[in-house]
Write an enzyme that holds these catalytic residues in place. Structure first.
Site, PDB file in Angstrom:
ATOM      1  N   CYS A  24      54.056  14.423  64.275  1.00  0.00           N
ATOM      2  CA  CYS A  24      54.591  13.645  63.160  1.00  0.00           C
ATOM      3  C   CYS A  24      54.629  14.456  61.869  1.00  0.00           C
ATOM      4  CB  CYS A  24      53.816  12.336  62.993  1.00  0.00           C
ATOM      5  SG  CYS A  24      54.760  11.105  62.039  1.00  0.00           S
TER       6      CYS A  24
ATOM      7  N   HIS B 253      54.224  10.362  68.032  1.00  0.00           N
ATOM      8  CA  HIS B 253      52.762  10.304  68.128  1.00  0.00           C
ATOM      9  C   HIS B 253      52.337  10.247  69.602  1.00  0.00           C
ATOM     10  CE1 HIS B 253      51.250   9.850  63.978  1.00  0.00           C
ATOM     11  NE2 HIS B 253      52.469   9.388  63.734  1.00  0.00           N
TER      12      HIS B 253
ATOM     13  N   GLU C 285      49.556  10.981  70.962  1.00  0.00           N
ATOM     14  CA  GLU C 285      48.177  10.525  71.178  1.00  0.00           C
ATOM     15  C   GLU C 285      48.114   9.035  71.472  1.00  0.00           C
ATOM     16  OE1 GLU C 285      48.919   9.631  66.903  1.00  0.00           O
ATOM     17  OE2 GLU C 285      49.431  11.285  68.260  1.00  0.00           O
TER      18      GLU C 285
END
Length: 247
Positions: free
Chosen positions: A115, A223, A225
């Site tokens: 990001c 993102h 994660e």
């Protein structure tokens, strides 16, 4: 047992509140947890841009660098005045992350960025950014699916990205088209010379880059994660990064 790789993560400034708390340096737990889960030792780095000697002592102990999401990159870093299109910035974070990335680039340390991370990487390498995609790219899709109290999920898949065949990212993700979440309003405008674009949104916005050499240097605009439990390729971003750091 082999030594676990140590991966540096710069923090972000949380302003103080008079009578309640002093200013803090913070970082989201999901980033830390994903690195820990793949066997890495996350080292959270304070934003002591005024003390480069201490920063260099920290940097010298790192096996890799992970650059996370966060507030906007200050346009002064790429030679533009800050306009009303740009949101909150964190000059100390910009300074520390650029120094951290330069350290990694100079020493061929593995880098993974997400990001805001792809944006500061591009700036650190000589590129520029759109201060606000929705107003500066008229044909752009909606990219700013930020969580709200009514829709708090960070896992919402906002659009697909097309991944360049034969790229490092393509080999890691294993798919030519990948659905991603999207929580940004800035993006790469002029790509830095030492980076290659490896994924695009349907509107042409650059969604991933990697280095042009042998260094593990991968950055994505989404993102991952938040998506490791539902997309094996997102999990592989972290396992391959940790392996590169361990090597």
């Amino acid at each position: 047992m082999s030594r676990r790789p140590v991966i540096g993560i710069a923090t972000q400034t949380l302003p103080g509140v008079p009578g309640e708390r002093q200013p803090c340096w913070i970082m989201g737990r999901s980033y830390i947890e994903e690195l820990r889960k793949v066997g890495a030792v996350p080292w959270v780095i304070p934003l002591i841009s005024h003390d480069p000697d201490t920063l260099q002592e920290i940097f010298s102990r790192l096996d890799g660098v992970f650059i996370t999401g966060g507030v906007d990159v200050d346009p002064s870093r790429y030679g533009e005045p800050k306009t009303a299109l740009c949101g909150t910035t964190d000059p100390d974070r910009d300074a520390v992350e650029i120094a951290l990335l330069q350290h990694a680039l100079d020493r061929n340390l593995p880098v993974l960025a997400v990001c805001r991370g792809i944006q500061i990487l591009n700036v650190a390498c000589g590129g520029t950014l759109y201060q606000d995609v929705s107003t500066q790219v008229p044909a752009a899709l909606k990219h700013d699916f930020f969580p709200t109290p009514e829709q708090p999920s960070r896992k919402y898949l906002a659009h697909d990205v097309t991944v360049k065949a034969g790229s490092r990212l393509g080999r890691i993700l294993g798919d030519a088209v990948v659905p991603v979440n999207s929580m940004h309003h800035q993006a790469i405008k002029d790509l830095a010379p030492r980076l290659a674009a490896t994924a695009y949104a349907p509107d042409g916005i650059i969604e991933a880059v990697e280095g042009t050499g042998s260094q593990y240097l991968v950055a994505v605009q989404w993102h991952p994660e938040e998506l490791t439990e539902t997309h094996p390729g997102m999990s592989r971003l972290f396992t391959t990064f940790a392996s590169a750091c361990a090597a």
